[in-house]
Write a protein that holds these residues in place. Structure first.
Motif, mmCIF file in Angstrom:
data_model
loop_
_atom_site.group_PDB
_atom_site.id
_atom_site.type_symbol
_atom_site.label_atom_id
_atom_site.label_comp_id
_atom_site.label_asym_id
_atom_site.label_seq_id
_atom_site.Cartn_x
_atom_site.Cartn_y
_atom_site.Cartn_z
ATOM 1 N N TYR A 378 3.762 6.754 -8.445
ATOM 2 C CA TYR A 378 4.833 7.744 -8.387
ATOM 3 C C TYR A 378 6.052 7.096 -7.717
ATOM 4 C CZ TYR A 378 0.991 11.009 -9.244
ATOM 5 O OH TYR A 378 -0.102 11.658 -9.777
ATOM 6 N N ARG A 379 7.215 7.340 -8.280
ATOM 7 C CA ARG A 379 8.466 6.783 -7.760
ATOM 8 C C ARG A 379 9.291 7.917 -7.160
ATOM 9 N NH1 ARG A 379 13.794 5.971 -9.763
ATOM 10 N NH2 ARG A 379 14.702 3.943 -9.218
ATOM 11 N N PHE A 380 9.802 7.699 -5.935
ATOM 12 C CA PHE A 380 10.632 8.727 -5.325
ATOM 13 C C PHE A 380 11.748 8.069 -4.526
ATOM 14 C CE2 PHE A 380 7.309 7.788 -2.296
ATOM 15 C CZ PHE A 380 7.949 7.779 -1.060
ATOM 16 N N THR A 381 12.804 8.818 -4.320
ATOM 17 C CA THR A 381 13.984 8.331 -3.612
ATOM 18 C C THR A 381 14.263 9.220 -2.409
ATOM 19 O OG1 THR A 381 14.932 7.462 -5.662
ATOM 20 C CG2 THR A 381 16.446 7.810 -3.825
ATOM 21 N N LEU A 382 14.657 8.596 -1.302
ATOM 22 C CA LEU A 382 15.085 9.316 -0.107
ATOM 23 C C LEU A 382 16.564 9.034 0.105
ATOM 24 C CD1 LEU A 382 12.097 8.479 2.281
ATOM 25 C CD2 LEU A 382 12.408 10.531 0.893
ATOM 26 N N ASP A 383 17.356 10.074 0.332
ATOM 27 C CA ASP A 383 18.790 9.875 0.546
ATOM 28 C C ASP A 383 19.153 9.807 2.021
ATOM 29 O OD1 ASP A 383 18.392 12.498 1.194
ATOM 30 O OD2 ASP A 383 19.624 13.323 -0.432
ATOM 31 N N ALA A 384 18.136 9.886 2.898
ATOM 32 C CA ALA A 384 18.353 9.746 4.339
ATOM 33 C C ALA A 384 17.019 9.379 4.972
ATOM 34 C CB ALA A 384 18.891 11.044 4.942
ATOM 35 N N THR A 385 17.061 8.875 6.190
ATOM 36 C CA THR A 385 15.820 8.580 6.905
ATOM 37 C C THR A 385 14.992 9.856 7.011
ATOM 38 O OG1 THR A 385 16.882 6.818 8.157
ATOM 39 C CG2 THR A 385 14.835 7.715 9.043
ATOM 40 N N THR A 386 13.718 9.772 6.603
ATOM 41 C CA THR A 386 12.898 10.977 6.453
ATOM 42 C C THR A 386 11.481 10.714 6.932
ATOM 43 O OG1 THR A 386 14.175 11.538 4.468
ATOM 44 C CG2 THR A 386 12.108 12.733 4.814
ATOM 45 N N ASN A 387 10.919 11.685 7.623
ATOM 46 C CA ASN A 387 9.489 11.668 7.926
ATOM 47 C C ASN A 387 8.760 12.281 6.734
ATOM 48 O OD1 ASN A 387 9.386 10.490 10.477
ATOM 49 N ND2 ASN A 387 9.829 12.416 11.509
ATOM 50 N N ILE A 388 7.990 11.478 6.010
ATOM 51 C CA ILE A 388 7.284 11.999 4.846
ATOM 52 C C ILE A 388 5.785 11.931 5.090
ATOM 53 C CG2 ILE A 388 9.127 11.103 3.376
ATOM 54 C CD1 ILE A 388 6.881 9.244 2.199
ATOM 55 N N GLU A 389 5.049 12.667 4.260
ATOM 56 C CA GLU A 389 3.597 12.581 4.304
ATOM 57 C C GLU A 389 3.044 12.696 2.891
ATOM 58 O OE1 GLU A 389 2.125 15.734 6.735
ATOM 59 O OE2 GLU A 389 2.312 17.249 5.185
ATOM 60 N N ALA A 390 1.947 11.986 2.666
ATOM 61 C CA ALA A 390 1.208 12.066 1.407
ATOM 62 C C ALA A 390 -0.214 12.456 1.750
ATOM 63 C CB ALA A 390 1.239 10.726 0.677
ATOM 64 N N VAL A 391 -0.647 13.605 1.259
ATOM 65 C CA VAL A 391 -1.984 14.121 1.546
ATOM 66 C C VAL A 391 -2.748 14.215 0.238
ATOM 67 C CG1 VAL A 391 -3.321 16.045 2.461
ATOM 68 C CG2 VAL A 391 -1.166 15.394 3.552
ATOM 69 N N ILE A 392 -3.962 13.681 0.226
ATOM 70 C CA ILE A 392 -4.791 13.677 -0.975
ATOM 71 C C ILE A 392 -6.056 14.458 -0.676
ATOM 72 C CG2 ILE A 392 -6.095 12.263 -2.599
ATOM 73 C CD1 ILE A 392 -3.201 10.787 -0.679
ATOM 74 N N ASP A 393 -6.357 15.436 -1.517
ATOM 75 C CA ASP A 393 -7.602 16.179 -1.369
ATOM 76 C C ASP A 393 -8.102 16.564 -2.754
ATOM 77 O OD1 ASP A 393 -5.972 18.313 -2.134
ATOM 78 O OD2 ASP A 393 -5.692 19.002 -0.083
ATOM 79 N N GLY A 394 -9.235 17.246 -2.785
ATOM 80 C CA GLY A 394 -9.820 17.639 -4.058
ATOM 81 C C GLY A 394 -10.448 16.493 -4.816
ATOM 82 N N ASN A 395 -10.519 15.302 -4.182
ATOM 83 C CA ASN A 395 -11.066 14.149 -4.886
ATOM 84 C C ASN A 395 -12.579 14.085 -4.717
ATOM 85 O OD1 ASN A 395 -9.963 13.639 -2.205
ATOM 86 N ND2 ASN A 395 -10.853 11.599 -2.382
ATOM 87 N N SER A 396 -13.259 13.713 -5.820
ATOM 88 C CA SER A 396 -14.713 13.620 -5.784
ATOM 89 C C SER A 396 -15.175 12.321 -5.149
ATOM 90 C CB SER A 396 -15.277 13.729 -7.207
ATOM 91 O OG SER A 396 -14.669 12.777 -8.062
ATOM 92 N N HIS A 397 -14.331 11.298 -5.151
ATOM 93 C CA HIS A 397 -14.630 10.029 -4.497
ATOM 94 C C HIS A 397 -13.362 9.524 -3.831
ATOM 95 C CE1 HIS A 397 -18.650 9.634 -6.227
ATOM 96 N NE2 HIS A 397 -18.131 10.047 -7.364
ATOM 97 N N ASN A 398 -13.538 8.535 -2.988
ATOM 98 C CA ASN A 398 -12.404 8.016 -2.245
ATOM 99 C C ASN A 398 -11.467 7.228 -3.154
ATOM 100 O OD1 ASN A 398 -10.950 7.764 0.080
ATOM 101 N ND2 ASN A 398 -12.021 5.946 0.791
ATOM 102 N N ALA A 399 -10.210 7.136 -2.747
ATOM 103 C CA ALA A 399 -9.219 6.327 -3.438
ATOM 104 C C ALA A 399 -8.378 5.621 -2.384
ATOM 105 C CB ALA A 399 -8.335 7.192 -4.340
ATOM 106 N N ILE A 400 -7.656 4.596 -2.796
ATOM 107 C CA ILE A 400 -6.787 3.844 -1.896
ATOM 108 C C ILE A 400 -5.355 4.304 -2.125
ATOM 109 C CG2 ILE A 400 -5.948 1.548 -1.277
ATOM 110 C CD1 ILE A 400 -8.660 0.483 -2.327
ATOM 111 N N VAL A 401 -4.660 4.622 -1.044
ATOM 112 C CA VAL A 401 -3.303 5.150 -1.122
ATOM 113 C C VAL A 401 -2.356 4.136 -0.495
ATOM 114 C CG1 VAL A 401 -1.853 7.160 -0.707
ATOM 115 C CG2 VAL A 401 -4.338 7.409 -0.730
ATOM 116 N N GLU A 402 -1.240 3.843 -1.188
ATOM 117 C CA GLU A 402 -0.302 2.838 -0.699
ATOM 118 C C GLU A 402 1.134 3.324 -0.875
ATOM 119 O OE1 GLU A 402 -2.854 -1.095 -2.090
ATOM 120 O OE2 GLU A 402 -1.607 0.006 -3.516
ATOM 121 N N ILE A 403 1.989 2.954 0.068
ATOM 122 C CA ILE A 403 3.428 3.122 -0.069
ATOM 123 C C ILE A 403 4.031 1.732 -0.196
ATOM 124 C CG2 ILE A 403 5.548 3.784 1.112
ATOM 125 C CD1 ILE A 403 4.184 6.163 0.093
#
Length: 725
Positions: A378-403
């Motif tokens: 997923y590609r996203f843009t921030l127009d200012a310094t921002t505190n962001i979060e990415a939360v993953i749930d509902g998954n049947s198995h683990n996955a690796i998350v990267e920024i």
């Protein structure tokens, strides 16, 4: 529609008392007596299997053979119910593309098999393959049996004799590797029924180990073809030996299928490095050029959903020079057809990423990761310094998350070999949360060995994760300005917020004191410099002050360091390497912590104690240990010289782990020492507690590093350097 289940020729042949009956007489006998008596009437239809495989019929009161026969004839064949060990409508259809193209329904498929398929040798079941049956039993070939006679033989004799019948099912193997079936007293015929009703759904292994004629080969042209898998599995076995370190197999899936590959090394090798890779094609070329999944353990498992097509399986190992290699292995591929592949709603690379635009509101997505869709970006843009979060749930198995960022603009998210484009990683159980500067970023989810679905929530307001008080990049580091007084901070690091950066300036040579108070965890602390001034998150010179403690019970609550720093810009990095949240308190001051002596030599190459041109003897006394693990000294030779180095340490239970390294400044940048031709690493003599060497050196810049490999105690030392011409 009524299906013709009764085979009159077969009925007369297996019932000798009816041998002289006409068709009309045989038919009347069958319906008046034969059904009730349970006589065999077809090499394809098995009423006992139909009864056992369809318990809903008994539940509505079916008890008589005639009831089951009529239901099968009027409904069961058309509904695709299980009634045979030699024919299954779904299997027959999936195995033969011409029948799919015609659009035959289940009853038409059954009629086609009876009229044409048997004579043509078409496979119609995962437990019986007429060509395989005849070729695997030479006595049947010697007897001159054709396909229909071979089918009749199996129905009358082979199923009870335990003969091998299919590359996907061998009753002897099935009973041999499942002792619970033997303990239950199953006969050969009952084992066939058990596999059809229970074993296949339970994913029990049943395939014989296919003999591999010669070497499978290490190219696709010379690979061993395991054939087309519709339902069921294939088993294979071979060995890797000196001179033959790679085997390649190929197999074809007739339909989209859930695939499970199990691989076990049975032999013993001197070099434990076997890799199993599942291969696919990214184009139309003859070679497999895309690795879908890989597993390098002695017991490997690869599973997931794949589309119909041809795939490769590579088994290879390395060989240590001077040792002979012999390693036996066995593998099994189990395929179960599925309706289709999940739709891919996010791209697999930075260039094909799903573009979310400027991230100003909470966005939620649902998608899947699989063998053929190993990553979603997923590609996203921030127009200012921002505190962001990415939360993953509902998954049947683990996955690796990267920024990540695409720093070199090649449309891919590259690894550290081309630049640290990935700067935050976590697993889907914890998610990610941190502060990012204005710019364009990529969030990538990667499959971790097992297919999984997931729900992703990407938010520009960190609410479910702790707020981040310090930035996660050099450019977003918390700037302390010139360090003229002590500063204290409290924050948390975890897999969700893996790094905190603090930036400070030193305007005069200073002994800086660092105190880290970790609460219930073990963060990593490092001090470094960004020497090129770029915003690439690289600290070219870094001193790791505290490593992760594996023994949680022995984590010191507070650690302190005294560092000799020259003027410049520095960064303190606090990071998490454990899958837990670690609160911490950090104090940075322009004076050594209470009770610690000043640091007489720098703790990194760029803060080394500078001796300038070495013309005679220089002697230094200092200490290394918990608070100051490493001391660097820098000197210059302006002419060819012989340099003598002597290190003496005071007796201590950790003294024998002290050593010194001698480096050249091979790239002439006066910063990063490099191991070159003249470099040495000299260990301490345990008896004398001395380390010494003499080197003939050309003009240039050189470094000496004194350090202790354990660093759990303070060690006093004296270092002597002398140059003669």
């Amino acid at each position: 529609m009524n299906s013709n289940l009764l085979n009159l020729d077969y009925y007369r042949r297996v019932n000798p008392d009816l041998a002289n009956f006409t068709d009309e007489q045989a038919t009347q006998h069958f319906f008046n007596f034969g059904l009730r008596e349970g006589r065999d009437f077809s090499p394809v239809v098995d009423l006992d299997l139909y009864r056992a495989a369809n318990p809903d019929l008994a539940a509505v009161g079916f008890t008589e053979n005639r009831q089951f026969f009529d239901h099968l004839s009027n409904f069961g064949v058309g509904e695709g119910r299980l009634f045979s060990n030699t024919f299954h409508a779904d299997f027959y259809r999936a195995s033969h593309s011409d029948l799919i193209a015609i659009g035959f329904d289940n009853e038409q498929l059954f009629d086609h098999f009876l009229q044409f398929g048997i004579n043509e040798g078409r496979v119609a079941s995962n437990t019986f393959d007429i060509d395989f049956y005849l070729n695997s039993n030479p006595d049947l070939v010697a007897a001159g049996l054709d396909n229909r006679q071979g089918l009749n033989h199996f129905s009358r004799f082979g199923i009870n004799e335990g003969r091998i019948t299919s590359p996907q099912f061998d009753v002897g193997t099935y009973l041999g590797i499942h002792p619970d079936l033997v303990a239950a007293g199953l006969t050969s015929a009952q084992a066939f029924d058990h596999y059809q009703i229970f074993g296949f759904n339970e994913r029990r292994f049943a395939a014989p180990v296919l003999p591999v004629p010669g070497d499978p080969g290490d190219t696709i042209e010379t690979s061993f073809d395991l054939g087309t898998i519709v339902f069921g599995n294939r088993r294979f076995s071979d060995s890797l030996v000196t001179g033959d370190l790679r085997d390649i197999y190929q197999f074809t899936l007739a339909r989209p299928s859930a695939v499970n590959l199990d691989f076990t090394v049975q032999g013993v090798s001197i070099f434990e490095n076997t890799q199993v890779s599942l291969l696919g094609r990214s184009g139309d070329g003859p070679e497999f050029d895309e690795i879908l999944d890989t597993d390098g353990r002695l017991s490997a498992n690869i599973s997931g959903v794949l589309p119909a097509g041809t795939y490769g399986l590579s088994v290879r190992t390395n060989q240590r020079p001077g040792f002979e290699m012999f390693r036996e292995y066995e593998g099994s591929i189990l395929a179960t057809p599925v309706a289709g592949l999940p739709a891919d709603r996010a791209g697999n690379s930075a260039s094909a990423a799903r573009d979310l635009g400027v991230l100003t509101t909470v966005q939620t997505f649902n998608d899947d990761l699989g063998l053929f869709d190993t990553a979603d970006v997923y590609r996203f843009t921030l127009d200012a310094t921002t505190n962001i979060e990415a939360v993953i749930d509902g998954n049947s198995h683990n996955a690796i998350v990267e920024i990540a960022e695409d720093l070199n603009n090649n449309g891919e998210i590259d690894g550290p070999q081309v630049g640290p484009e990935i700067f935050a990683t976590a697993n889907s159980e914890s998610g990610l949360g941190f502060s990012l500067d204005a710019g364009t970023y990529f969030l990538r989810l990667r499959r971790d060995r097992v297919d999984t679905n997931y729900n992703l929530t990407l938010s520009p307001q960190a609410s479910r994760l702790p707020p981040d008080g310090a930035g996660n990049t050099l450019s977003s580091a918390l700037d302390l300005g010139v360090l003229s007084a002590g500063r204290s901070f409290s924050d948390t690091v975890s897999t969700a917020d893996g790094i905190d950066y603090y930036q400070f300036e030193i305007d005069t040579p200073t002994n800086v004191g660092i105190v880290l108070d970790s609460v219930g965890g073990s963060p990593v602390l490092a001090i470094g410099r960004n020497l090129n001034g770029g915003d690439d998150r690289v600290l070219e010179s870094i001193e790791i002050l505290q490593q992760h403690f594996r023994d949680i019970g022995n984590i010191p609550q507070q650690q302190a360091w005294s560092l000799s720093l020259t003027p410049g810009t520095y960064f303190a990095l606090v990071g998490s390497v454990a899958p837990i949240s670690v609160p911490y308190n950090l104090n940075i001051a322009p004076t050594p912590p209470p009770g610690l002596p000043p640091d007489g030599a720098g703790s990194s190459s760029d803060t080394a104690r500078n001796l300038d041109v070495l013309t005679g003897m220089e002697t230094f006394s200092d200490s290394i240990g918990v608070a100051d693990r490493t001391d660097y000294y820098r000197f210059v030779l302006d002419r060819p010289s012989t340099v003598d180095l002597l290190l003496e340490v005071a007796e201590n239970r950790f003294s024998n782990t002290t050593r010194f390294d001698f480096f050249t400044d091979a790239n002439a940048n006066n910063i990063a020492p490099e191991m070159g031709e003249s470099s040495r690493s000299i260990a301490l003599d345990f008896a004398t507690l001395r380390a010494e060497t003499s080197l003939a050196l050309d003009p240039g810049v050189y470094f000496v590093r004194v350090f202790n490999e354990i660093g759990d105690a303070n060690i006093n030392y004296e270092l002597n350097l002398s140059a003669t011409f």
